[in-house]
Design an enzyme around this catalytic site. Structure first.
Site, PDB file in Angstrom:
ATOM      1  CB  THR A   1      -0.879   0.044   1.269  1.00  0.00           C
ATOM      2  OG1 THR A   1      -0.003   0.145   2.399  1.00  0.00           O
ATOM      3  CG2 THR A   1      -1.729  -1.192   1.418  1.00  0.00           C
TER       4      THR A   1
ATOM      5  CE  LYS B   1     -11.892  14.129  12.452  1.00  0.00           C
ATOM      6  NZ  LYS B   1     -10.624  14.204  11.705  1.00  0.00           N
TER       7      LYS B   1
ATOM      8  CD  GLU C   1      -5.186  -2.820   2.385  1.00  0.00           C
ATOM      9  OE1 GLU C   1      -5.496  -2.275   1.300  1.00  0.00           O
ATOM     10  OE2 GLU C   1      -4.561  -2.238   3.274  1.00  0.00           O
TER      11      GLU C   1
ATOM     12  CD1 TRP D   1     -16.528  14.491  11.388  1.00  0.00           C
ATOM     13  CD2 TRP D   1     -17.298  12.575  10.527  1.00  0.00           C
ATOM     14  NE1 TRP D   1     -16.022  13.473  12.132  1.00  0.00           N
ATOM     15  CE2 TRP D   1     -16.480  12.282  11.631  1.00  0.00           C
ATOM     16  CE3 TRP D   1     -17.882  11.527   9.835  1.00  0.00           C
ATOM     17  CZ2 TRP D   1     -16.230  10.982  12.047  1.00  0.00           C
ATOM     18  CZ3 TRP D   1     -17.646  10.239  10.245  1.00  0.00           C
ATOM     19  CH2 TRP D   1     -16.827   9.960  11.339  1.00  0.00           C
TER      20      TRP D   1
HETATM   21  P1  ADP Z   1      -3.169   3.439  -2.023  1.00  0.00           P
HETATM   22  O1  ADP Z   1      -3.706   3.896  -0.685  1.00  0.00           O
HETATM   23  O2  ADP Z   1      -1.947   2.616  -1.991  1.00  0.00           O
HETATM   24  O3  ADP Z   1      -3.239   4.486  -3.085  1.00  0.00           O
HETATM   25  P2  ADP Z   1      -5.424   1.804  -2.614  1.00  0.00           P
HETATM   26  O4  ADP Z   1      -5.725   1.705  -4.056  1.00  0.00           O
HETATM   27  O5  ADP Z   1      -5.387   0.576  -1.832  1.00  0.00           O
HETATM   28  O6  ADP Z   1      -4.092   2.400  -2.577  1.00  0.00           O
HETATM   29  O7  ADP Z   1      -6.395   2.862  -1.963  1.00  0.00           O
HETATM   30  C1  ADP Z   1      -7.613   2.467  -1.447  1.00  0.00           C
HETATM   31  C2  ADP Z   1      -8.421   3.665  -1.049  1.00  0.00           C
HETATM   32  O8  ADP Z   1      -8.814   4.428  -2.195  1.00  0.00           O
HETATM   33  C3  ADP Z   1      -9.737   3.315  -0.401  1.00  0.00           C
HETATM   34  O9  ADP Z   1      -9.578   2.959   0.944  1.00  0.00           O
HETATM   35  C4  ADP Z   1     -10.523   4.597  -0.593  1.00  0.00           C
HETATM   36  O10 ADP Z   1     -10.186   5.579   0.368  1.00  0.00           O
HETATM   37  C5  ADP Z   1     -10.051   5.100  -1.928  1.00  0.00           C
HETATM   38  N1  ADP Z   1     -11.041   4.757  -2.973  1.00  0.00           N
HETATM   39  C6  ADP Z   1     -11.014   3.725  -3.819  1.00  0.00           C
HETATM   40  N2  ADP Z   1     -12.085   3.748  -4.630  1.00  0.00           N
HETATM   41  C7  ADP Z   1     -12.833   4.823  -4.284  1.00  0.00           C
HETATM   42  C8  ADP Z   1     -14.073   5.400  -4.736  1.00  0.00           C
HETATM   43  N3  ADP Z   1     -14.763   4.893  -5.740  1.00  0.00           N
HETATM   44  N4  ADP Z   1     -14.528   6.515  -4.106  1.00  0.00           N
HETATM   45  C9  ADP Z   1     -13.835   7.074  -3.092  1.00  0.00           C
HETATM   46  N5  ADP Z   1     -12.660   6.592  -2.628  1.00  0.00           N
HETATM   47  C10 ADP Z   1     -12.171   5.476  -3.213  1.00  0.00           C
END
Ligand code: ADP
Length: 542
Positions: free
Chosen positions: A184, A440, A329, A445
């Site tokens: 990640t 916040k 994940e 929020w």
């Molecule tokens: P990194 O954090 O390594 O860039 P990830 O691809 O695992 O990689 O990121 C996952 C995060 O991306 C999710 O937990 C979420 O916050 C965000 N995310 C993914 N798809 C969406 C979506 N359609 N709308 C809003 N946030 C999203």
């Protein structure tokens, strides 16, 4: 237990490429490499060359469980390496080249990569980190020959696979064997290694091919606009083989001009990628008057897709946007296709659903909890932290003992996604924010995502980011940063007026500032951490 009487066949990644190789010798894989050369190959050849990669890996002493890194673009060699590494039970560790060099070194050391495949474009990175990455015995340069380099142990890929005999049969592995490793991005703390098994990859690939997944099937020509280092290209390199679909790998040039040209030339019907890419493609289409008649669907996710993007793509170009949510994940975590009931609704209702981040997809169970760990109702309005579990959701991280991301409940382990969301009775989720990015204000929020999405629809705004900055009275207030379209002047009042109908009045940003560009993380997300640092001295005008 009365055991079912099925055959004992393991779910292995090699079965995907073997299937594609056997049946799809007439289905093209078209790739542009970092020299700009276009390679036209097919699934049978990709299969054969993957077996050559496996043969050469074995000859280089790579054994089952060994980690092998890749620092590459989306091209045919990277695809061959995907299957060659996993096919013999070694672990495909895709490294994001957009990370800083010290992060790349940290990740390679943590994974203890034995060998790294590296595109010539990233040779300088390899040269810099080689003295620190002592586990790496050789650097295989993804090219015909090795360019001039100070690396002592660099070998040209084409020579290396030619000099060794291919394996003839894929070994039968245990489906629980580790197959891929992807870190990640580690916006908080060190990156965490997500290790997927063969079983997990085959199951998530199947889900990707289902109608409610990405509906990857053999009638499609797919442009892979998700980097192969980002969550295994959202499993599409595997799904294209499972389905026998045509695959277009665009190489390093991800400019909108190049994407549009390849969609037109290769009759691309489906593509996937983060919203930023499609925002720039849409802008290019509008400015150039070009069209993409073959394209009928896009899977968009990784960050929130703004409503205006869907409006333009569907109303002007007849491209359906399947808006999905996912994470390293678990890869794809939600379904982007409408249910039967939603298909029959009017445009506004459909778009309202589409602007959400998809709905619960079989295989990834979703649930919301509040700050005390109690379940939050699926009423579509009450926010909570999103939890996930399922057969292809990571249950822990590679080599990480202190894991606060998973929680143990009486009914098993759940992954804390770090996302605040609402969910309705049909499983539609709406991502309010990353828990750490939510603004916040006065104890309430504000969703930075909703502000951004509304701002992108404002006149003259090409891209927008909202961040919470300290405020004497309210604790935090939103600051809106905008990148303006070419030749446009900043008009804060006009932008705020345009946002007003979409959000509560007290959400309206206190200030709007124009910036040259908005920083992004290695996976294309707005880098809020950098923005908060850049504007840490900002003083409010009101
Ligand atoms: P990194 O954090 O390594 O860039 P990830 O691809 O695992 O990689 O990121 C996952 C995060 O991306 C999710 O937990 C979420 O916050 C965000 N995310 C993914 N798809 C969406 C979506 N359609 N709308 C809003 N946030 C999203």
């Amino acid at each position: 237990m009365l055991r079912g009487l099925n055959m004992d066949r393991q779910l292995l990644i090699s079965s995907l490429i073997e299937y594609a190789g056997r049946n799809h010798s007439n289905t093209e894989v078209v790739a542009t490499d970092s020299t700009g050369r276009v390679h036209r190959t097919n699934w049978t050849q990709v299969h054969r060359r993957a077996q050559q990669v496996s043969g050469a890996l074995r000859a280089s002493g790579i054994k089952q469980g060994d980690r092998v890194g890749t620092i590459g673009w989306n091209d045919h060699r990277h695809l061959e390496v995907y299957y060659g590494i996993t096919g013999i039970g070694s672990v495909l560790h895709t490294v994001n080249p957009r990370l800083r060099e010290e992060q790349i070194a940290w990740i390679i050391n943590h994974a203890e990569d034995q060998l790294v495949f590296v595109d010539p474009d990233f040779l300088s990175v390899a040269e810099t980190i080689a003295p620190e990455t002592v586990s790496v015995r050789s650097w295989i340069v993804l090219a015909d020959e090795v360019p001039e380099t100070s690396l002592r142990n660099a070998v040209a890929y084409e020579e290396w696979i030619k000099d060794n005999s291919p394996i003839e049969e894929w070994p039968i592995l245990d489906e629980w064997s580790a197959a891929t490793l992807c870190y990640t991005s580690g916006t908080t703390g060190n990156p965490k290694g997500v290790m997927q098994s063969h079983r997990s990859i085959v199951l998530q690939t199947w889900a990707t091919c289902t109608g409610d997944g990405h509906d990857v099937n053999s009638s499609q020509s797919i442009l892979l606009a998700v980097p192969m280092f980002h969550v295994n290209g959202w499993a599409i390199p595997f799904a294209a083989a499972m389905a026998g679909a045509k695959l277009v790998l665009p190489g390093p040039d991800m400019s909108p001009e190049s994407i549009v040209r390849q969609i037109q030339e290769e009759n691309v019907t489906f593509s996937a990628g983060v919203p930023t890419i499609w925002l720039s493609v849409v802008q290019h289409l509008q400015e150039s008057g070009a069209d993409v008649p073959s394209l009928n669907r896009l899977a968009v996710g990784g960050s929130a897709a703004p409503r205006s993007l869907m409006d333009t793509l569907e109303d002007d170009y007849e491209v359906f946007v399947s808006h999905v949510w996912g994470m390293t994940e678990m890869t794809q975590g939600s379904a982007g296709r409408f249910t039967h009931k939603v298909v029959g609704l009017d445009r506004e209702e459909k778009r309202y659903r589409q602007a959400m981040a998809g709905r619960e997809l079989y295989g990834v169970e979703l649930r919301l909890i509040d700050g005390e760990g109690n379940d939050v109702e699926r009423d579509g309005v009450t926010p909570g932290e999103l939890l996930a579990r399922g057969p292809w959701v990571a249950g822990s991280y590679f080599g990480l003992e202190d894991d606060s991301t998973h929680i143990s409940e009486p009914d098993g382990v759940w992954l804390r996604t770090g996302d605040v969301a609402t969910m309705d009775s049909e499983g539609y989720i709406s991502i309010v924010d990353r828990a750490k990015d939510v603004i916040k204000s006065g104890g309430e929020w504000i969703s930075s995502i909703e502000l951004e999405n509304a701002a992108v629809g404002a006149p003259g705004v090409a891209e927008a980011a909202a961040v919470g900055l300290p405020h004497d009275r309210w604790g935090e207030r939103p600051l809106l940063l905008v990148v303006l379209e070419h030749d446009k002047e900043l008009n804060p009042e006009e932008i705020l007026e345009s946002i007003k109908p979409h959000v509560a009045s007290w959400w309206l940003p206190n200030d709007v500032v124009a910036v040259e560009e908005i920083p992004h993380t290695g996976t294309g997300k707005i880098d809020k951490k950098v923005l908060r640092e850049q504007f840490s001295d900002f003083s409010w005008s009101n």
